[in-house]
Scaffold this motif. Structure first.
Motif, short mmCIF file in Angstrom:
data_model
loop_
_atom_site.label_atom_id
_atom_site.label_comp_id
_atom_site.label_asym_id
_atom_site.label_seq_id
_atom_site.Cartn_x
_atom_site.Cartn_y
_atom_site.Cartn_z
N UNK A 187 5.81 15.56 -8.49
CA UNK A 187 5.28 16.14 -7.26
C UNK A 187 4.07 15.36 -6.77
N UNK A 188 3.19 15.01 -7.70
CA UNK A 188 1.98 14.27 -7.32
C UNK A 188 2.34 12.94 -6.66
N UNK A 189 3.37 12.30 -7.16
CA UNK A 189 3.78 11.01 -6.60
C UNK A 189 4.38 11.14 -5.21
N UNK A 190 4.69 12.35 -4.81
CA UNK A 190 5.28 12.60 -3.49
C UNK A 190 4.30 13.31 -2.55
N UNK A 191 3.04 13.20 -2.86
CA UNK A 191 2.02 13.82 -2.00
C UNK A 191 2.12 13.25 -0.59
N UNK A 192 2.26 14.10 0.42
CA UNK A 192 2.39 13.61 1.79
C UNK A 192 1.13 12.95 2.33
N UNK A 193 0.03 13.06 1.59
CA UNK A 193 -1.22 12.45 2.02
C UNK A 193 -1.48 11.13 1.32
N UNK A 194 -0.51 10.65 0.55
CA UNK A 194 -0.62 9.34 -0.05
C UNK A 194 -1.05 9.36 -1.50
N UNK A 195 -1.31 8.15 -1.99
CA UNK A 195 -1.69 7.94 -3.38
C UNK A 195 -3.01 7.17 -3.42
N UNK A 196 -3.54 7.00 -4.62
CA UNK A 196 -4.79 6.27 -4.79
C UNK A 196 -4.69 4.89 -4.13
N UNK A 197 -5.67 4.59 -3.31
CA UNK A 197 -5.68 3.31 -2.59
C UNK A 197 -5.17 3.40 -1.18
N UNK A 198 -4.39 4.43 -0.87
CA UNK A 198 -3.93 4.63 0.51
C UNK A 198 -5.09 5.12 1.37
N UNK A 199 -4.89 5.06 2.68
CA UNK A 199 -5.96 5.45 3.59
C UNK A 199 -5.51 6.56 4.55
N UNK A 200 -6.48 7.37 4.94
CA UNK A 200 -6.25 8.48 5.84
C UNK A 200 -7.17 8.32 7.05
N UNK A 201 -6.60 8.26 8.23
CA UNK A 201 -7.44 8.23 9.43
C UNK A 201 -7.52 9.64 10.01
N UNK A 202 -8.73 10.02 10.32
CA UNK A 202 -9.02 11.41 10.66
C UNK A 202 -8.73 11.69 12.13
N UNK A 203 -7.94 12.75 12.34
CA UNK A 203 -7.72 13.30 13.67
C UNK A 203 -8.65 14.50 13.85
N UNK A 204 -9.37 14.54 14.94
CA UNK A 204 -10.27 15.64 15.25
C UNK A 204 -10.17 15.99 16.72
#
Length: 206
Positions: free
Chosen positions: A45-62
Motif C-alpha cells: 500500500x505504501x508503494x502505491x501512495x497517490x502522493x508519491x514516494x521519497x524523492x518525489x515532489x509535490x507542488x502546492x495548489x492553494x
C-alpha cells in the motif's frame, strides 16, 4: 522523480511558508485496508501512495486569483494573488468585513495551474497508520497553530482568537484541525491515513 499536485488550505499554506508544517495526513481510500492486512500489505500500500514516494515532489495548489481576471484567462505573465496572504486583513480574507461586503473573487485551489504555484515540496518519507496513532511531535509537525501567549499551547479551534480555546496537548489541537477540514466526528472514525513527510525546495513561484 515525479511531480504531483497537492491541495492545502490557506492556514496550512501559511504554516508551510513559516516552516512549521512538515507533514500531512490524507485518508487512505482502499476497500481492502479495514480487513486487518498483514505487514506485507502495508508495504504494498505504501508503494502505491497517490502522493508519491521519497524523492518525489509535490507542488502546492492553494486558493488564488490572477491579474487578468475577470477580463481574460490566466497566462504565465499574470501577477498571481494568494488568499493565504490576506488572512490578517482587517477586512477579512474575502473582504467580507469591508463596508462593501465580499469584494474578492478567488479561484478554488483545484483550478491552480502549475506555473502559478509558489510552493514546492520534496517527499522525505511515506507510511500508513491510524489517524489517532499520531504522536505529539507529529501533531506539531502538522503545523497546528500555537497560542500567542505560550509556546506550549495550541489552538483547539483553528478559528478561535489568539489566547482563547487552547490546549497544551498538541494531539488534541490536531484533532480540532482535522475536524475543521473533514467535519465534526471525523476524528472518531479513526481512518487509515497516508503520512507524508516533506521538506520545502526551490521551484515555486516565490
Amino acid at each position: 522523480m515525479k511531480e504531483r499536485p497537492i491541495l492545502f488550505s490557506a492556514p496550512m499554506v501559511r504554516a508551510l511558508r513559516a516552516g512549521t508544517k512538515t507533514q500531512t495526513r490524507r485518508v487512505v481510500k482502499d476497500r481492502h485496508i479495514d480487513a486487518a492486512p498483514p505487514a506485507c500489505f502495508f508495504q504494498w500500500l505504501r508503494e502505491r501512495c497517490p502522493y508519491g514516494q521519497t524523492g518525489d515532489r509535490l507542488w502546492v495548489r492553494e486558493t488564488w486569483q490572477h491579474s487578468n481576471f475577470p477580463l481574460g484567462p490566466y497566462d504565465e505573465s499574470c501577477t498571481v494573488f494568494y488568499r493565504a496572504d490576506y488572512m490578517d486583513d482587517p477586512h477579512g480574507p474575502d473582504g467580507e468585513k469591508s463596508p462593501e461586503g465580499r469584494y474578492r473573487n478567488w479561484e478554488p485551489s483545484i483550478h491552480m495551474f502549475r506555473s502559478a504555484s509558489r510552493i514546492l515540496l520534496e517527499v522525505t518519507a511515506v507510511r500508513v497508520e491510524r489517524l489517532q496513532d499520531i504522536s505529539a511531535a507529529d501533531a506539531v509537525a502538522e503545523g497546528i497553530a500555537r497560542d500567542g501567549d505560550g509556546y506550549e499551547r495550541f489552538h483547539v479551534d483553528p478559528d478561535a482568537p489568539v489566547g482563547q480555546s487552547f490546549t497544551r496537548n498538541p494531539v488534541l489541537a490536531y484533532r480540532g484541525l482535522w475536524e475543521s477540514i473533514n467535519g465534526v466526528g471525523a476524528w472518531d472514525k479513526n481512518p487509515w491515513v497516508w503520512v507524508i513527510e516533506f521538506k520545502r525546495v526551490e521551484g515555486g513561484a516565490s
